[in-house]
Motif scaffolding. Structure first.
Motif, PDB file in Angstrom:
ATOM      1  N   LEU A  96     -19.220 -35.810  24.095  1.00 20.57           N
ATOM      2  CA  LEU A  96     -20.016 -37.026  23.849  1.00 20.57           C
ATOM      3  C   LEU A  96     -19.200 -38.052  23.070  1.00 20.57           C
ATOM      4  CD1 LEU A  96     -22.809 -38.552  23.804  1.00 20.57           C
ATOM      5  CD2 LEU A  96     -23.195 -37.474  21.587  1.00 20.57           C
ATOM      6  N   ALA A  97     -18.561 -37.586  21.993  1.00 16.91           N
ATOM      7  CA  ALA A  97     -17.807 -38.518  21.144  1.00 16.91           C
ATOM      8  C   ALA A  97     -16.653 -39.135  21.927  1.00 16.91           C
ATOM      9  CB  ALA A  97     -17.284 -37.779  19.913  1.00 16.91           C
ATOM     10  N   ARG A  98     -16.011 -38.343  22.757  1.00 19.88           N
ATOM     11  CA  ARG A  98     -14.866 -38.896  23.504  1.00 19.88           C
ATOM     12  C   ARG A  98     -15.319 -40.026  24.422  1.00 19.88           C
ATOM     13  NH1 ARG A  98     -12.728 -33.629  22.740  1.00 19.88           N
ATOM     14  NH2 ARG A  98     -13.810 -32.727  24.503  1.00 19.88           N
ATOM     15  N   SER A  99     -16.491 -39.859  25.074  1.00 16.97           N
ATOM     16  CA  SER A  99     -16.934 -40.933  25.970  1.00 16.97           C
ATOM     17  C   SER A  99     -17.433 -42.131  25.174  1.00 16.97           C
ATOM     18  CB  SER A  99     -17.993 -40.425  26.957  1.00 16.97           C
ATOM     19  OG  SER A  99     -19.190 -40.176  26.287  1.00 16.97           O
ATOM     20  N   VAL A 100     -18.108 -41.898  24.046  1.00 12.06           N
ATOM     21  CA  VAL A 100     -18.608 -43.017  23.230  1.00 12.06           C
ATOM     22  C   VAL A 100     -17.441 -43.815  22.651  1.00 12.06           C
ATOM     23  CG1 VAL A 100     -19.779 -43.561  21.051  1.00 12.06           C
ATOM     24  CG2 VAL A 100     -20.845 -41.985  22.675  1.00 12.06           C
ATOM     25  N   PHE A 101     -16.430 -43.122  22.142  1.00 12.60           N
ATOM     26  CA  PHE A 101     -15.314 -43.842  21.517  1.00 12.60           C
ATOM     27  C   PHE A 101     -14.461 -44.551  22.571  1.00 12.60           C
ATOM     28  CE2 PHE A 101     -15.820 -40.530  18.006  1.00 12.60           C
ATOM     29  CZ  PHE A 101     -16.767 -41.323  17.379  1.00 12.60           C
ATOM     30  N   ALA A 102     -14.396 -43.993  23.780  1.00 13.57           N
ATOM     31  CA  ALA A 102     -13.679 -44.682  24.856  1.00 13.57           C
ATOM     32  C   ALA A 102     -14.392 -45.994  25.184  1.00 13.57           C
ATOM     33  CB  ALA A 102     -13.613 -43.783  26.091  1.00 13.57           C
ATOM     34  N   GLU A 103     -15.725 -45.948  25.152  1.00 17.44           N
ATOM     35  CA  GLU A 103     -16.531 -47.156  25.403  1.00 17.44           C
ATOM     36  C   GLU A 103     -16.301 -48.184  24.285  1.00 17.44           C
ATOM     37  OE1 GLU A 103     -18.511 -49.357  27.764  1.00 17.44           O
ATOM     38  OE2 GLU A 103     -18.065 -47.284  28.338  1.00 17.44           O
ATOM     39  N   MET A 104     -16.269 -47.693  23.028  1.00 17.49           N
ATOM     40  CA  MET A 104     -16.054 -48.607  21.894  1.00 17.49           C
ATOM     41  C   MET A 104     -14.664 -49.216  21.950  1.00 17.49           C
ATOM     42  SD  MET A 104     -17.616 -46.527  18.720  1.00 17.49           S
ATOM     43  CE  MET A 104     -19.340 -46.567  18.301  1.00 17.49           C
ATOM     44  N   ALA A 105     -13.702 -48.421  22.418  1.00 16.90           N
ATOM     45  CA  ALA A 105     -12.316 -48.888  22.442  1.00 16.90           C
ATOM     46  C   ALA A 105     -12.136 -50.056  23.403  1.00 16.90           C
ATOM     47  CB  ALA A 105     -11.395 -47.735  22.823  1.00 16.90           C
ATOM     48  N   LYS A 106     -13.048 -50.167  24.392  1.00 14.82           N
ATOM     49  CA  LYS A 106     -12.960 -51.271  25.356  1.00 14.82           C
ATOM     50  C   LYS A 106     -13.410 -52.591  24.724  1.00 14.82           C
ATOM     51  CE  LYS A 106     -14.352 -48.391  29.252  1.00 14.82           C
ATOM     52  NZ  LYS A 106     -15.599 -48.079  29.947  1.00 14.82           N
ATOM     53  N   ARG A 107     -14.041 -52.506  23.549  1.00 10.60           N
ATOM     54  CA  ARG A 107     -14.600 -53.687  22.912  1.00 10.60           C
ATOM     55  C   ARG A 107     -13.640 -54.223  21.856  1.00 10.60           C
ATOM     56  NH1 ARG A 107     -20.644 -52.755  23.079  1.00 10.60           N
ATOM     57  NH2 ARG A 107     -20.628 -54.341  21.488  1.00 10.60           N
ATOM     58  N   ASP A 108     -13.964 -55.398  21.314  1.00 10.83           N
ATOM     59  CA  ASP A 108     -13.109 -55.992  20.284  1.00 10.83           C
ATOM     60  C   ASP A 108     -13.471 -55.513  18.883  1.00 10.83           C
ATOM     61  OD1 ASP A 108     -11.657 -57.428  22.020  1.00 10.83           O
ATOM     62  OD2 ASP A 108     -12.899 -59.241  21.898  1.00 10.83           O
ATOM     63  N   ASP A 109     -14.442 -54.632  18.800  1.00  8.73           N
ATOM     64  CA  ASP A 109     -14.964 -54.253  17.493  1.00  8.73           C
ATOM     65  C   ASP A 109     -13.983 -53.364  16.752  1.00  8.73           C
ATOM     66  OD1 ASP A 109     -17.321 -55.552  18.282  1.00  8.73           O
ATOM     67  OD2 ASP A 109     -17.901 -53.768  19.409  1.00  8.73           O
ATOM     68  N   PRO A 110     -14.014 -53.438  15.408  1.00 10.14           N
ATOM     69  CA  PRO A 110     -13.115 -52.582  14.631  1.00 10.14           C
ATOM     70  C   PRO A 110     -13.452 -51.100  14.847  1.00 10.14           C
ATOM     71  CG  PRO A 110     -14.696 -53.719  13.215  1.00 10.14           C
ATOM     72  CD  PRO A 110     -14.851 -54.296  14.580  1.00 10.14           C
ATOM     73  N   ALA A 111     -12.439 -50.260  14.727  1.00  8.14           N
ATOM     74  CA  ALA A 111     -12.641 -48.826  14.963  1.00  8.14           C
ATOM     75  C   ALA A 111     -13.246 -48.195  13.708  1.00  8.14           C
ATOM     76  CB  ALA A 111     -11.313 -48.172  15.312  1.00  8.14           C
ATOM     77  N   ILE A 112     -14.546 -48.461  13.506  1.00  5.54           N
ATOM     78  CA  ILE A 112     -15.188 -48.035  12.266  1.00  5.54           C
ATOM     79  C   ILE A 112     -15.117 -46.536  12.046  1.00  5.54           C
ATOM     80  CG2 ILE A 112     -16.820 -49.936  11.935  1.00  5.54           C
ATOM     81  CD1 ILE A 112     -18.759 -47.672  13.335  1.00  5.54           C
ATOM     82  N   PHE A 113     -15.076 -45.784  13.125  1.00 11.83           N
ATOM     83  CA  PHE A 113     -15.152 -44.338  12.966  1.00 11.83           C
ATOM     84  C   PHE A 113     -13.833 -43.713  12.545  1.00 11.83           C
ATOM     85  CE2 PHE A 113     -19.069 -44.446  15.692  1.00 11.83           C
ATOM     86  CZ  PHE A 113     -19.911 -44.086  14.645  1.00 11.83           C
ATOM     87  N   SER A 114     -12.761 -44.486  12.493  1.00  8.39           N
ATOM     88  CA  SER A 114     -11.502 -43.887  12.042  1.00  8.39           C
ATOM     89  C   SER A 114     -11.182 -44.303  10.612  1.00  8.39           C
ATOM     90  CB  SER A 114     -10.360 -44.290  12.986  1.00  8.39           C
ATOM     91  OG  SER A 114     -10.266 -45.689  13.010  1.00  8.39           O
ATOM     92  N   SER A 115     -12.211 -44.848   9.908  1.00  9.53           N
ATOM     93  CA  SER A 115     -11.926 -45.429   8.601  1.00  9.53           C
ATOM     94  C   SER A 115     -12.210 -44.491   7.423  1.00  9.53           C
ATOM     95  CB  SER A 115     -12.739 -46.714   8.428  1.00  9.53           C
ATOM     96  OG  SER A 115     -14.111 -46.406   8.559  1.00  9.53           O
ATOM     97  N   GLY A 116     -12.606 -43.268   7.662  1.00  9.11           N
ATOM     98  CA  GLY A 116     -12.929 -42.365   6.559  1.00  9.11           C
ATOM     99  C   GLY A 116     -11.688 -41.861   5.845  1.00  9.11           C
ATOM    100  N   PRO A 117     -11.851 -41.419   4.577  1.00  8.05           N
ATOM    101  CA  PRO A 117     -10.695 -40.924   3.812  1.00  8.05           C
ATOM    102  C   PRO A 117     -10.057 -39.671   4.410  1.00  8.05           C
ATOM    103  CG  PRO A 117     -12.745 -40.790   2.527  1.00  8.05           C
ATOM    104  CD  PRO A 117     -13.071 -41.514   3.774  1.00  8.05           C
ATOM    105  N   ILE A 118     -10.830 -38.844   5.081  1.00 10.19           N
ATOM    106  CA  ILE A 118     -10.234 -37.699   5.785  1.00 10.19           C
ATOM    107  C   ILE A 118      -9.888 -38.211   7.179  1.00 10.19           C
ATOM    108  CG2 ILE A 118     -10.599 -35.338   6.624  1.00 10.19           C
ATOM    109  CD1 ILE A 118     -12.579 -34.948   4.339  1.00 10.19           C
ATOM    110  N   ARG A 119      -8.637 -38.504   7.379  1.00  8.86           N
ATOM    111  CA  ARG A 119      -8.254 -39.349   8.505  1.00  8.86           C
ATOM    112  C   ARG A 119      -8.069 -38.569   9.802  1.00  8.86           C
ATOM    113  NH1 ARG A 119      -8.058 -44.093   6.424  1.00  8.86           N
ATOM    114  NH2 ARG A 119      -7.293 -45.062   8.293  1.00  8.86           N
ATOM    115  N   ARG A 120      -9.154 -37.966  10.214  1.00 11.36           N
ATOM    116  CA  ARG A 120      -9.174 -37.282  11.510  1.00 11.36           C
ATOM    117  C   ARG A 120     -10.632 -37.155  11.932  1.00 11.36           C
ATOM    118  NH1 ARG A 120     -11.409 -32.360  10.645  1.00 11.36           N
ATOM    119  NH2 ARG A 120     -11.094 -31.345   8.635  1.00 11.36           N
ATOM    120  N   MET A 121     -10.852 -36.826  13.205  1.00 10.10           N
ATOM    121  CA  MET A 121     -12.210 -36.488  13.638  1.00 10.10           C
ATOM    122  C   MET A 121     -12.578 -35.118  13.083  1.00 10.10           C
ATOM    123  SD  MET A 121     -12.313 -37.660  17.615  1.00 10.10           S
ATOM    124  CE  MET A 121     -14.089 -37.850  17.774  1.00 10.10           C
ATOM    125  N   GLY A 122     -13.863 -34.904  12.922  1.00 12.63           N
ATOM    126  CA  GLY A 122     -14.329 -33.585  12.508  1.00 12.63           C
ATOM    127  C   GLY A 122     -14.330 -32.613  13.674  1.00 12.63           C
TER     128      GLY A 122
END
Ligand SMILES: NC(=O)c1ccc[n+]([C@@H]2O[C@H](COP(=O)([O-])OP(=O)(O)OC[C@H]3O[C@@H](n4cnc5c(N)ncnc54)[C@H](O)[C@@H]3O)[C@@H](O)[C@H]2O)c1
Length: 252
Positions: free
Chosen positions: A192-218
């Motif tokens: 699910l996350a891979r398809s959602v983030f691929a969709e977000m990546a097509k947009r101009d919006d900042p990559a909010i989900f990569s901004s956490g202090p633990i710099r990786r996906m869970g």
């Protein structure tokens, strides 16, 4: 370590991703599991993994949007295992679309799977958990229920609704020895996350989900560990709360 020896758990959306990891983690802690899943073909792998751990599992094809299927899922748990101690409402779906472009169907599916499905499952399972003498419900919400991200209105509204339902239901069933909590995951590496983030990546919006202090996906297992904790006596004084497991993507 969370001990769920001889507990009976229902996990929805348990055929892949976070739900699969939750079902396996609860079995590792000693539970027998009802593997509930919309897509029949996804059930066997989770059931096999649980049986390899020496625990019992049954697969139930169930769409959480359909109350009759949800009631049949809870009945299957009682018929096969005698009772229900734990319900994990994990089934969810997310469509990234700006509000002005969102169709009625896209709004409905996100509210129905994420929020109404949680309502149906709680309504069907609570009387059985009461009969078992009490237990725990864990709802999988999302950091999206706290933050703003473009294209997320319906999903965010549904997940914030899950958190509110969690608080209110905890108040209703506390006296019956049932604790109700939610988890708000950040970005977790699943289909699910891979398809959602691929969709977000097509947009101009900042990559909010990569901004956490633990710099990786869970990892799905990192959500599953928290579910095991919230389902067990280790969290005996926690109810009505939503625990963030987000790598700091969202901080209270
Ligand atoms: N992956 C993330 O980054 C993330 C972040 C926050 C919250 N979540 C939430 O975690 C939960 C699991 O997400 P995931 O990433 O593992 O998703 P996923 O799509 O990888 O897996 C979800 C599973 O639920 C099943 N499902 C979908 N609709 C269903 C329905 N109507 N009835 C029963 N089963 C259904 C799917 O078939 C699938 O097997 C969801 O509630 C999701 O909103 C995920």
């Amino acid at each position: 370590m969370a001990d769920l020896t001889s507990k009976i758990a229902i996990v929805t959306g348990a055929g892949q991703g976070i739900g699969k990891a939750i079902a396996i983690r609860l079995a590792q802690a000693g539970a027998d599991v009802v593997v509930a899943e919309l897509l029949e073909e996804r059930i066997a792998e989770t059931v096999d993994a649980i049986e390899k751990l020496g625990r019992k599992a049954i697969g139930v094809q169930a769409d959480v949007r359909d109350n009759a299927q949800v009631v049949a899922m809870v009945n299957a748990a009682v018929e096969n295992f005698g009772r229900v101690d734990i319900l994990v409402n994990n089934a969810g779906t997310d469509i990234v679309r700006d509000l002005v472009d969102l169709s009625d169907e896209e709004w409905d599916i996100q509210i129905d799977v994420n929020l109404k499905g949680t309502f149906y499952c709680c309504r069907a399972a609570v009387p059985e958990i009461v009969k078992a003498g009490g237990g725990a419900i864990v709802n999988i919400a999302s950091a999206a229920g706290y933050i703003s991200y473009p294209g997320g209105t319906a999903y965010a509204a549904a997940k914030a609704g899950v958190m509110a339902l969690t608080r209110s239901l905890a108040g209703e069933v506390g006296k019956q020895n049932i604790r109700v909590n939610a988890i708000a995951p950040g970005p977790i590496d699943t289909p699910l996350a891979r398809s959602v983030f691929a969709e977000m990546a097509k947009r101009d919006d900042p990559a909010i989900f990569s901004s956490g202090p633990i710099r990786r996906m869970g990892r799905p297992e990192e959500i599953a560990n928290t579910v095991a904790f919230l389902a067990s006596e280790e969290s005996s004084y926690i109810t009505g709360d939503t625990i963030s497991v987000s790598g700091g993507t969202y901080m209270h």
